[in-house]
Design a protein around this motif. Sequence first.
Motif, mmCIF file in Angstrom:
data_model
loop_
_atom_site.group_PDB
_atom_site.id
_atom_site.type_symbol
_atom_site.label_atom_id
_atom_site.label_comp_id
_atom_site.label_asym_id
_atom_site.label_seq_id
_atom_site.Cartn_x
_atom_site.Cartn_y
_atom_site.Cartn_z
ATOM 1 N N ILE A 46 -4.161 -2.034 13.145
ATOM 2 C CA ILE A 46 -4.225 -1.361 11.812
ATOM 3 C C ILE A 46 -3.165 -0.601 11.262
ATOM 4 O O ILE A 46 -2.662 0.405 11.878
ATOM 5 N N VAL A 47 -2.682 -0.887 10.033
ATOM 6 C CA VAL A 47 -1.488 -0.165 9.627
ATOM 7 C C VAL A 47 -1.875 0.528 8.460
ATOM 8 O O VAL A 47 -2.639 0.432 7.502
ATOM 9 N N VAL A 48 -1.385 1.950 8.426
ATOM 10 C CA VAL A 48 -1.776 2.978 7.391
ATOM 11 C C VAL A 48 -0.223 3.239 6.748
ATOM 12 O O VAL A 48 0.714 3.474 7.183
ATOM 13 N N HIS A 72 -3.907 2.128 2.301
ATOM 14 C CA HIS A 72 -3.347 3.029 1.766
ATOM 15 C C HIS A 72 -3.551 4.451 1.769
ATOM 16 O O HIS A 72 -4.941 4.571 1.495
ATOM 17 N N THR A 73 -2.698 5.485 1.896
ATOM 18 C CA THR A 73 -3.048 6.764 1.682
ATOM 19 C C THR A 73 -2.008 7.344 0.837
ATOM 20 O O THR A 73 -0.671 7.066 0.625
ATOM 21 N N GLN A 74 -2.555 8.588 0.370
ATOM 22 C CA GLN A 74 -1.406 9.214 -0.607
ATOM 23 C C GLN A 74 -0.151 9.890 0.132
ATOM 24 O O GLN A 74 -0.239 9.635 1.173
ATOM 25 N N LEU A 75 0.971 10.244 -0.773
ATOM 26 C CA LEU A 75 2.021 10.968 -0.052
ATOM 27 C C LEU A 75 1.964 11.681 0.982
ATOM 28 O O LEU A 75 2.535 11.489 2.156
ATOM 29 N N ALA A 82 -4.091 8.685 9.588
ATOM 30 C CA ALA A 82 -3.859 8.116 11.150
ATOM 31 C C ALA A 82 -4.961 8.673 12.033
ATOM 32 O O ALA A 82 -5.405 8.140 12.832
ATOM 33 N N LEU A 83 -5.015 10.050 12.107
ATOM 34 C CA LEU A 83 -5.720 10.791 12.949
ATOM 35 C C LEU A 83 -7.485 10.418 12.566
ATOM 36 O O LEU A 83 -8.227 10.012 13.625
ATOM 37 N N GLY A 84 -7.730 10.310 11.258
ATOM 38 C CA GLY A 84 -9.170 9.841 11.228
ATOM 39 C C GLY A 84 -9.136 8.450 11.538
ATOM 40 O O GLY A 84 -10.462 8.057 12.225
ATOM 41 N N THR A 85 -8.320 7.438 11.484
ATOM 42 C CA THR A 85 -8.559 6.031 11.793
ATOM 43 C C THR A 85 -8.665 6.198 13.424
ATOM 44 O O THR A 85 -9.658 5.471 13.837
ATOM 45 N N PHE A 108 3.148 4.029 8.669
ATOM 46 C CA PHE A 108 4.455 3.670 8.017
ATOM 47 C C PHE A 108 4.633 4.611 6.792
ATOM 48 O O PHE A 108 4.018 4.285 5.638
ATOM 49 N N CYS A 109 5.577 5.673 6.913
ATOM 50 C CA CYS A 109 5.793 6.614 5.859
ATOM 51 C C CYS A 109 7.125 7.010 5.562
ATOM 52 O O CYS A 109 8.040 6.977 6.545
ATOM 53 N N GLY A 110 7.529 7.057 4.424
ATOM 54 C CA GLY A 110 9.009 7.373 4.008
ATOM 55 C C GLY A 110 9.442 8.640 4.040
ATOM 56 O O GLY A 110 9.064 9.639 4.524
ATOM 57 N N ASP A 111 10.559 8.884 3.440
ATOM 58 C CA ASP A 111 11.064 10.151 3.339
ATOM 59 C C ASP A 111 9.965 11.226 2.689
ATOM 60 O O ASP A 111 9.930 12.314 3.557
ATOM 61 N N LEU A 112 9.478 11.248 1.619
ATOM 62 C CA LEU A 112 8.597 12.077 1.168
ATOM 63 C C LEU A 112 7.317 12.016 2.100
ATOM 64 O O LEU A 112 6.743 13.171 2.287
ATOM 65 N N GLY A 113 6.713 10.941 2.231
ATOM 66 C CA GLY A 113 5.592 10.759 2.998
ATOM 67 C C GLY A 113 5.396 11.254 4.463
ATOM 68 O O GLY A 113 4.434 11.523 4.739
ATOM 69 N N CYS A 114 6.910 11.297 5.053
ATOM 70 C CA CYS A 114 6.900 11.969 6.365
ATOM 71 C C CYS A 114 7.595 13.162 6.611
ATOM 72 O O CYS A 114 7.187 14.156 7.417
ATOM 73 N N ALA A 115 9.004 13.144 5.902
ATOM 74 C CA ALA A 115 9.723 14.099 6.366
ATOM 75 C C ALA A 115 9.658 15.243 5.431
ATOM 76 O O ALA A 115 9.795 16.448 5.814
ATOM 77 N N ASP A 116 9.035 15.107 4.173
ATOM 78 C CA ASP A 116 8.985 16.092 3.226
ATOM 79 C C ASP A 116 7.362 16.746 3.239
ATOM 80 O O ASP A 116 7.009 17.218 3.783
#
Length: 324
Positions: A46-48, A72-75, A82-85, A108-116
């Motif tokens: 399952i990919v989030v 899909h999840t918000q930023l 991921a935890l809920g899944t 799979f999350c980008g700059d804002l969705g993971c690092a910021d």
Amino acid sequence: MYKSIIKTMKDVPLEEFYTSGHRTCQGCESAMVMRYLAKVAGPRTIVVGATGCMYVANTTYYTTSWVVPWVHTQLGGSGAAALGTSAALRALMRKGKIKEEPINVIVFCGDLGCADMGLSGVSNAMTYDYNLLIVLYDNESSANTDIQETSMTPYGAQTSFSRPGTARRIMKRRWKKSVVPMIIAGHRNIRYAATTTPAYPLDTMNKIKKALEIGGPTFIHSLDPCPKGWDYDPMYSHELGTLSVETGLWPLYEFVDGKLIYNEPTKGIVEGRVKRKPVREYLEKQGRFSHFTEEDYEYFQKMVDEMYTSWEIPGVMPIKSVIK
């Protein structure tokens, strides 16, 4: 410990679970990471996906390139999703609602969705002992909203928020954040974390495979050259990924059960067998650094040199000081 390490391209699975139907840019390296990830993880996955350029490119209404389930999840919600899944899968298996079997949960999350803005949720997810892999695809900007500056944007890079001007030539003056060391230092239950870049496909796929096999909360940070945001011909994507490692700017390493392992050219650089290329070779191929002067190149090189001479692990922070 790891049963099925991929040694050659002939060992790579033929099946594709990330296929046609996406709208990524020509030369997009993040799309390559997704393809590698899906190949290695297989159908029981399952990919989030947090909001970002890869969300926009991969899930336009009525089209998707994902063969496996995708959420899909918000930023800022990638860690919680991921935890809920993972928790839901464990509960369903315990209650006998679904068959008990390994199912991969990958974010799979980008700059804002993971690092910021997503970092707090990611950190929270890392504190629980559920099986989940978080992949930070780092194209050094907020690419889905027209290349804005983020904490992952390198020093001096030109973005839509950091245009060089006559009064100030360098608008982005902060050095790039080091995320993997933060994850390792702040979460002692982590058994696996790594850096990678798609220019080294076997290295990338092996790291994804190791993370999934080791289990628990795991983390991979991938540097993904972006033709649009970095301003270069798409044919040079892999070359830029290679240069980022060969110049020492992006060291490749793994943290496995408390031990550090260097990979690919980084191993030779650290052991003194391979000489680092000048960082200028990497910077000059990108339009976002076209305003650089000799002074800027020298400063960039000085910072990279300093990281190799001052820190226990090059380019990041003294990780060994937090390892048992």
